[in-house]
Design a protein around this motif. Structure first.
Motif, PDB file in Angstrom:
ATOM      1  N   TYR A  49       0.802  -1.226   0.000  1.00  0.00           N
ATOM      2  CA  TYR A  49       0.000   0.000   0.000  1.00  0.00           C
ATOM      3  C   TYR A  49       0.836   1.277   0.000  1.00  0.00           C
ATOM      4  O   TYR A  49       0.328   2.350  -0.295  1.00  0.00           O
ATOM      5  CB  TYR A  49      -0.956   0.005   1.187  1.00  0.00           C
ATOM      6  CG  TYR A  49      -2.280  -0.650   0.879  1.00  0.00           C
ATOM      7  CD1 TYR A  49      -2.992  -0.337  -0.274  1.00  0.00           C
ATOM      8  CD2 TYR A  49      -2.836  -1.593   1.747  1.00  0.00           C
ATOM      9  CE1 TYR A  49      -4.199  -0.937  -0.560  1.00  0.00           C
ATOM     10  CE2 TYR A  49      -4.063  -2.194   1.471  1.00  0.00           C
ATOM     11  CZ  TYR A  49      -4.733  -1.860   0.318  1.00  0.00           C
ATOM     12  OH  TYR A  49      -5.937  -2.449   0.032  1.00  0.00           O
ATOM     13  N   GLY A  55      -0.743   0.429  -4.439  1.00  0.00           N
ATOM     14  CA  GLY A  55      -1.030   1.481  -3.464  1.00  0.00           C
ATOM     15  C   GLY A  55      -0.964   2.872  -4.059  1.00  0.00           C
ATOM     16  O   GLY A  55      -0.766   3.856  -3.340  1.00  0.00           O
ATOM     17  N   HIS A  88      -4.050   3.752  -2.343  1.00  0.00           N
ATOM     18  CA  HIS A  88      -3.471   4.061  -1.037  1.00  0.00           C
ATOM     19  C   HIS A  88      -4.558   4.475  -0.050  1.00  0.00           C
ATOM     20  O   HIS A  88      -5.451   5.260  -0.389  1.00  0.00           O
ATOM     21  CB  HIS A  88      -2.453   5.193  -1.189  1.00  0.00           C
ATOM     22  CG  HIS A  88      -1.696   5.494   0.066  1.00  0.00           C
ATOM     23  ND1 HIS A  88      -0.622   4.739   0.477  1.00  0.00           N
ATOM     24  CD2 HIS A  88      -1.885   6.442   1.016  1.00  0.00           C
ATOM     25  CE1 HIS A  88      -0.163   5.230   1.622  1.00  0.00           C
ATOM     26  NE2 HIS A  88      -0.903   6.259   1.964  1.00  0.00           N
TER      27      HIS A  88
END
Length: 246
Positions: A49, A55, A88
């Motif tokens: 992430y 991400g 993200h």
């Protein structure tokens, strides 16, 4: 072992003509001398992430080609797969700081979150675009969505880090963080820890391992630095920053 010694390993390809199991399976044997402590579920998920395309921050800028991508993850210490959604993670923005004071009293700023999203071109290089997202977050709201942040009274997973070690300003290319630049944030001390911020520029020139932006022409870096200063100064002059400080 060969990867560890920076040698190109020989690859054996096995073709499967069955249509029932489409896809590609990659198995790496003896990676990093069979050291396994970095392959726990929490460490892998955190890395994915923060430092991979999965991400990416691109969804915040209407780049939606990957929005429906799902990743199935299972670290060595897990028995079940976890389904991860693309993009993200950021916390939900606060509606009203007064309601936070009603709930958390003097700890209200620790639960505060506001976000600024900007896109445009550089001042001296109007041919170069940037995309920036600055999320202003209190520490306790970080604890709520990021299990890897160490703090008092909490047994964090292996590989955890402090707010100071991870947060601040990240410079990105392809909407993926490359390098922290907290020294670009004006002021002294740990003001950068209030920021969960990213600025993306496709004109950055990276080193061969994508670990640094140092190959970028200095005029582009200076332009980005000036832009970050302007964004940060607009944030600290805003009502929500004063509310958080107060």
């Amino acid at each position: 072992m060969k990867l560890h010694n920076r040698e190109i390993p020989k690859v054996k390809v096995i073709s499967n003509s069955s249509s029932a199991n489409n896809g590609t399976t990659i198995t790496i044997y003896a990676y990093n001398n069979n050291t396994m402590d970095k392959f726990t579920h929490s460490i892998l998920k955190d890395y994915i992430y923060w430092f991979t395309k999965f991400g990416s921050i691109e969804l915040w800028f209407n780049v939606i080609v990957n929005k429906d991508v799902i990743l199935k993850l299972k670290g060595l210490d897990r028995n079940e797969l976890e389904l991860l959604s693309f993009g993200h993670p950021f916390p939900k923005e606060s509606d009203n700081i007064n309601s936070l004071f009603d709930t958390y009293v003097v700890n209200a700023p620790d639960y505060y979150c506001k976000r600024l999203i900007k896109s445009g071109t550089l001042r001296l290089r109007p041919d170069i675009q940037y995309h920036a997202i600055f999320s202003i977050e209190g520490n306790r709201i970080k604890h709520g969505y990021n299990e890897m942040v160490r703090h008092g009274g909490y047994q964090a997973p292996s590989g955890a880090y402090t707010v100071q070690e991870r947060y601040g300003l990240w410079i990105c290319k392809d909407f993926i963080p490359i390098q922290r630049a907290n020294h670009w944030i004006p002021g002294k001390g740990y003001e950068y820890t209030k920021l969960h911020a990213f600025i993306n520029c496709q004109s950055l020139r990276l080193t061969a391992n994508r670990g640094s932006i140092d190959n970028t022409p200095v005029e582009i870096l200076n332009d980005l630095h000036e832009l970050v200063n302007n964004i940060y100064n607009s944030i600290i002059a805003s009502d929500y920053w004063h509310e958080m400080d107060w």
